[in-house]
Design an enzyme around this catalytic site. Sequence first.
Site, PDB file in Angstrom:
ATOM      1  N   ASP A 100       0.864  -1.191   0.000  1.00 40.72           N
ATOM      2  CA  ASP A 100       0.000   0.000   0.000  1.00 40.72           C
ATOM      3  C   ASP A 100       0.900   1.240   0.000  1.00 40.72           C
ATOM      4  OD1 ASP A 100      -3.205   0.552   1.178  1.00 40.72           O
ATOM      5  OD2 ASP A 100      -1.774   2.203   1.004  1.00 40.72           O
ATOM      6  N   ILE A 101       0.580   2.178  -0.891  1.00 39.08           N
ATOM      7  CA  ILE A 101       1.429   3.357  -1.074  1.00 39.08           C
ATOM      8  C   ILE A 101       1.297   4.346   0.088  1.00 39.08           C
ATOM      9  CG2 ILE A 101      -0.175   4.845  -2.372  1.00 39.08           C
ATOM     10  CD1 ILE A 101       3.443   4.054  -3.358  1.00 39.08           C
ATOM     11  N   HIS A 139      -9.787  -5.738  -2.982  1.00 41.53           N
ATOM     12  CA  HIS A 139      -8.441  -5.911  -2.425  1.00 41.53           C
ATOM     13  C   HIS A 139      -8.539  -6.218  -0.942  1.00 41.53           C
ATOM     14  CE1 HIS A 139      -9.508  -1.638  -2.379  1.00 41.53           C
ATOM     15  NE2 HIS A 139      -8.827  -1.532  -1.232  1.00 41.53           N
ATOM     16  N   HIS A 160      -6.578  -5.878   2.528  1.00 42.50           N
ATOM     17  CA  HIS A 160      -5.473  -5.221   3.242  1.00 42.50           C
ATOM     18  C   HIS A 160      -4.884  -6.213   4.241  1.00 42.50           C
ATOM     19  CE1 HIS A 160      -6.453  -0.848   2.377  1.00 42.50           C
ATOM     20  NE2 HIS A 160      -7.657  -1.356   2.168  1.00 42.50           N
TER      21      HIS A 160
HETATM   22  P1  AMP Z   1      -9.824   1.295   0.232  1.00 43.39           P
HETATM   23  O1  AMP Z   1     -10.378   1.286  -1.167  1.00 43.39           O
HETATM   24  O2  AMP Z   1     -10.581   2.233   1.145  1.00 43.39           O
HETATM   25  O3  AMP Z   1      -9.709  -0.096   0.812  1.00 43.39           O
HETATM   26  O4  AMP Z   1      -8.359   1.897   0.173  1.00 43.39           O
HETATM   27  C1  AMP Z   1      -7.557   1.753  -0.968  1.00 43.39           C
HETATM   28  C2  AMP Z   1      -6.119   1.627  -0.565  1.00 43.39           C
HETATM   29  O5  AMP Z   1      -5.332   1.591  -1.737  1.00 43.39           O
HETATM   30  C3  AMP Z   1      -5.586   2.788   0.302  1.00 43.39           C
HETATM   31  O6  AMP Z   1      -5.010   2.266   1.488  1.00 43.39           O
HETATM   32  C4  AMP Z   1      -4.548   3.454  -0.600  1.00 43.39           C
HETATM   33  O7  AMP Z   1      -3.426   3.954   0.102  1.00 43.39           O
HETATM   34  C5  AMP Z   1      -4.165   2.331  -1.532  1.00 43.39           C
HETATM   35  N1  AMP Z   1      -3.690   2.781  -2.847  1.00 43.39           N
HETATM   36  C6  AMP Z   1      -4.274   3.674  -3.661  1.00 43.39           C
HETATM   37  N2  AMP Z   1      -3.557   3.832  -4.800  1.00 43.39           N
HETATM   38  C7  AMP Z   1      -2.490   3.019  -4.677  1.00 43.39           C
HETATM   39  C8  AMP Z   1      -1.356   2.729  -5.512  1.00 43.39           C
HETATM   40  N3  AMP Z   1      -1.198   3.326  -6.697  1.00 43.39           N
HETATM   41  N4  AMP Z   1      -0.444   1.839  -5.057  1.00 43.39           N
HETATM   42  C9  AMP Z   1      -0.592   1.251  -3.859  1.00 43.39           C
HETATM   43  N5  AMP Z   1      -1.630   1.479  -3.029  1.00 43.39           N
HETATM   44  C10 AMP Z   1      -2.562   2.347  -3.430  1.00 43.39           C
END
Ligand code: AMP
Length: 130
Positions: free
Chosen positions: A29-30, A93, A95
């Site tokens: 996660d970025i 996804h 986490h």
């Molecule tokens: P959620 O959809 O609420 O479960 O959160 C989406 C997650 O994806 C967040 O924790 C972001 O930090 C992560 N995220 C968004 N864009 C990217 C990316 N390009 N690379 C890695 N993680 C990402």
Amino acid sequence: MASIFTKIINGDIPCYKVAEDDDHIAFLDINPNAKGHTLCVPKKEVDKIWDMDKEAYLNLMDFSYKVATAIESSVPCERVGMTVIGLEVPHVHVHLIPLSSMKNATFQHKVSLEKTEFEDVAKRIGEHLK
Ligand code: AMP
């Protein structure tokens, strides 16, 4: 339009890759809750986890199990938590978050990592995959 995770899967934007098989990818996660915070993503783009067919869901859990146990072996923490949200990115996804306290589970406390720290932890997790 393709999700940002589909763009990662297609190689159109970069990621810190941890693991990949034919149907899934795992990358860091970025904007992590903790060092080693990893996302496990099915390559087939589906918005909500409960819209996946049962077999694809179970395959995602199997892939996530492999990645979670590799995180547990390689990242110092009390345990690895698992959360599904999807409010920000509408592409399923999981986490996987190394937890040392409740604050790592809240998504309100973020850690800032250098590029080399992302690279090191992704490599370390990858080396512990069985
Ligand atoms: P959620 O959809 O609420 O479960 O959160 C989406 C997650 O994806 C967040 O924790 C972001 O930090 C992560 N995220 C968004 N864009 C990217 C990316 N390009 N690379 C890695 N993680 C990402």
